[in-house]
Design an enzyme around this catalytic site. Structure first.
Site, PDB file in Angstrom:
ATOM      1  N   HIS A 201       2.324  12.117  -0.563  1.00 35.01           N
ATOM      2  CA  HIS A 201       1.363  11.686   0.456  1.00 35.01           C
ATOM      3  C   HIS A 201      -0.099  11.912   0.080  1.00 35.01           C
ATOM      4  CE1 HIS A 201       1.097  15.947   1.488  1.00 35.01           C
ATOM      5  NE2 HIS A 201      -0.011  15.665   2.132  1.00 35.01           N
TER       6      HIS A 201
HETATM    7  C1  UD1 Z   1      -3.806  15.195   6.094  1.00 39.47           C
HETATM    8  C2  UD1 Z   1      -4.579  16.305   5.367  1.00 39.47           C
HETATM    9  C3  UD1 Z   1      -3.746  16.815   4.203  1.00 39.47           C
HETATM   10  C4  UD1 Z   1      -2.359  17.235   4.662  1.00 39.47           C
HETATM   11  C5  UD1 Z   1      -1.717  16.063   5.398  1.00 39.47           C
HETATM   12  C6  UD1 Z   1      -0.327  16.375   5.907  1.00 39.47           C
HETATM   13  C7  UD1 Z   1      -7.035  16.025   5.404  1.00 39.47           C
HETATM   14  C8  UD1 Z   1      -8.222  15.729   4.577  1.00 39.47           C
HETATM   15  N1  UD1 Z   1      -5.833  15.821   4.804  1.00 39.47           N
HETATM   16  O1  UD1 Z   1      -3.640  14.117   5.185  1.00 39.47           O
HETATM   17  O2  UD1 Z   1      -4.393  17.925   3.627  1.00 39.47           O
HETATM   18  O3  UD1 Z   1      -1.584  17.588   3.535  1.00 39.47           O
HETATM   19  O4  UD1 Z   1      -2.558  15.711   6.506  1.00 39.47           O
HETATM   20  O5  UD1 Z   1       0.295  15.183   6.329  1.00 39.47           O
HETATM   21  O6  UD1 Z   1      -7.178  16.433   6.528  1.00 39.47           O
HETATM   22  N2  UD1 Z   1      -1.363   8.005   9.795  1.00 39.47           N
HETATM   23  C9  UD1 Z   1      -0.507   7.400  10.692  1.00 39.47           C
HETATM   24  N3  UD1 Z   1      -0.055   8.163  11.731  1.00 39.47           N
HETATM   25  C10 UD1 Z   1      -0.408   9.455  11.935  1.00 39.47           C
HETATM   26  C11 UD1 Z   1      -1.289  10.036  11.007  1.00 39.47           C
HETATM   27  C12 UD1 Z   1      -1.750   9.316   9.949  1.00 39.47           C
HETATM   28  O7  UD1 Z   1      -0.154   6.257  10.555  1.00 39.47           O
HETATM   29  O8  UD1 Z   1       0.060  10.081  12.905  1.00 39.47           O
HETATM   30  C13 UD1 Z   1      -1.839   7.207   8.633  1.00 39.47           C
HETATM   31  C14 UD1 Z   1      -3.139   6.510   8.885  1.00 39.47           C
HETATM   32  O9  UD1 Z   1      -3.117   5.309   8.249  1.00 39.47           O
HETATM   33  C15 UD1 Z   1      -4.155   7.388   8.218  1.00 39.47           C
HETATM   34  C16 UD1 Z   1      -3.359   7.953   7.033  1.00 39.47           C
HETATM   35  O10 UD1 Z   1      -2.025   8.074   7.528  1.00 39.47           O
HETATM   36  O11 UD1 Z   1      -5.284   6.704   7.810  1.00 39.47           O
HETATM   37  C17 UD1 Z   1      -3.868   9.271   6.567  1.00 39.47           C
HETATM   38  O12 UD1 Z   1      -3.921  10.218   7.663  1.00 39.47           O
HETATM   39  P1  UD1 Z   1      -4.982  11.443   7.624  1.00 39.47           P
HETATM   40  O13 UD1 Z   1      -4.769  12.314   8.775  1.00 39.47           O
HETATM   41  O14 UD1 Z   1      -6.369  10.901   7.402  1.00 39.47           O
HETATM   42  O15 UD1 Z   1      -4.631  12.211   6.304  1.00 39.47           O
HETATM   43  P2  UD1 Z   1      -3.234  12.667   5.691  1.00 39.47           P
HETATM   44  O16 UD1 Z   1      -3.003  11.831   4.489  1.00 39.47           O
HETATM   45  O17 UD1 Z   1      -2.113  12.767   6.677  1.00 39.47           O
END
Ligand code: UD1
Length: 354
Positions: A201
């Site tokens: 991820h």
């Molecule tokens: C975040 C943390 C990372 C952690 C990870 C665990 C930061 C910088 N990164 O990364 O350190 O290891 O969480 O999962 O804070 N999305 C969905 N549904 C959700 C959440 C996210 O569809 O409920 C998708 C969205 O497209 C979003 C992407 O996942 O843009 C990334 O989500 P984001 O919370 O920005 O970062 P993570 O990659 O989850």
């Protein structure tokens, strides 16, 4: 009675917060009250809601509903929402976990209002400032009042940055508390051949087509070389990328599924013979469960697992991934004493109360 505000937002934080909430409820409810603030960084039920029910965490008192977005905007929305709550209520301290944007926002908002910040999982360093998490860790540590280090390596990193023993405290890792607590509550395992548990991820793996393709190819090669099944729970970020590149697993033996719950993850871990991941949390859980781990990164913060021979850094390199799997097949690591005594949550709460 002291009132603390716990700030969470992303999946790994719900898991860590469970350990602290349980310790408050079971050991300190007469002297400590906790409210939970959810930034809304993760919002899908599979990434958020169900962890509260499954892990029996009190429902958040506040939910900022910030959602996804570029780092600056996401963090700014959190900062402004948290600030307002801190201005309108009286908290004696703020608890933050790990290294996400929710951690950073919580620490900054509280520090600016002179509210003590308690950082759980402090002192981790990858020494790679291209990682957003590394920036979040450094800033959070340097705005915190008490820094709870899960390992001696983390303690040493904090000493190197000038923290003394009054501020930096070796607590052990709350994730070890959790694994010990929940593994005994799992249903008996179903008897089927062990498989590989794989997750990806991190942005540097998902957002680089070359790296992502190399890892996905390696999954196919692992199936052939080791005659094994692979269970591949897919993070939403990874799902978007593999869908847009039209990825279909080479074989039905690679099973792509929706993200697992915490208990499903522990159960899968227990039934696996190897873990392949770029997640920090899963590296540790693999170690705590006695499984070898191929780390899909060039470096790790959890160096003690690599030093113990229980995990191997393979980056996104197909050959190194296969070689690491072959080497780890016959190791069965255990004794995670470097991560404390499984009572980190109580240690942390006693220090906060002091
Ligand atoms: C975040 C943390 C990372 C952690 C990870 C665990 C930061 C910088 N990164 O990364 O350190 O290891 O969480 O999962 O804070 N999305 C969905 N549904 C959700 C959440 C996210 O569809 O409920 C998708 C969205 O497209 C979003 C992407 O996942 O843009 C990334 O989500 P984001 O919370 O920005 O970062 P993570 O990659 O989850």
């Amino acid at each position: 009675m002291k009132h603390i505000l716990t700030i969470v937002g992303a999946r790994p934080q719900f898991i860590k917060a469970a350990a602290i909430s349980h310790a408050i409820r079971d050991l300190h409810s007469h002297e400590l009250a906790e409210d939970i603030l959810h930034t809304g960084q993760h919002y899908d039920d599979a990434m958020s809601g169900r962890f509260f029910t499954e892990l029996d965490i009190p429902m958040p008192r506040y939910n900022l509903g910030v959602g996804s977005g570029p780092h600056g905007r996401q963090t700014a929305l959190m900062l402004s929402g948290i600030e307002e709550i801190l201005l309108n209520n009286r908290y004696d301290g703020v608890l933050v976990y790990g290294d996400t944007n929710s951690t950073l926002a919580g620490a900054l908002a509280a520090a600016k209002q002179h509210i003590p910040v308690y950082h759980i999982e402090a002192g981790l360093r990858s020494f790679n400032r291209d990682m957003p998490e590394e920036i979040n860790r450094i800033v959070t540590d340097h705005t915190s009042t008490l820094l709870f280090a899960p390992t001696q390596t983390a303690m040493q990193n904090l000493r190197n940055e000038g923290f003394d023993n009054k501020h930096a405290i070796f607590s052990g890792d709350v994730m070890l508390d959790n694994v010990r607590y929940y593994i005994s509550r799992l249903q008996p395992a179903v008897n089927k051949p062990p498989f590989i548990l794989a997750t990806i991820h991190r942005d540097f793996n998902t957002d680089s087509p070359q790296r992502l393709e190399a890892i996905l190819n390696a999954l196919g090669d692992l199936v052939e070389r080791f005659d094994t099944d692979i269970l591949f729970p897919v993070h939403p970020r990874t799902r978007q990328k593999i869908d847009s590149m039209g990825y279909a697993p080479r074989t039905t033996r690679i099973r792509t599924v929706a993200p697992l719950s915490y208990l499903e993850t522990l159960d899968a871990m227990r039934q696996s013979w190897l873990v392949l991941t770029d997640s920090g949390g899963l590296q540790k859980e693999a170690y705590f469960c006695g499984r070898g781990c191929v780390i899909l990164r060039p470096e790790t913060e959890w160096v003690e697992i690599v030093n113990a021979g229980a995990a191997i850094l393979a980056d996104a390199d197909g050959d190194r991934i296969l070689e690491a799997a072959a080497r780890l097949k016959h190791t069965s690591p255990s004794s995670p004493t470097q991560f404390g005594d499984g009572k980190a949550a109580d240690t942390i709460l006693r220090h906060i109360l002091q």
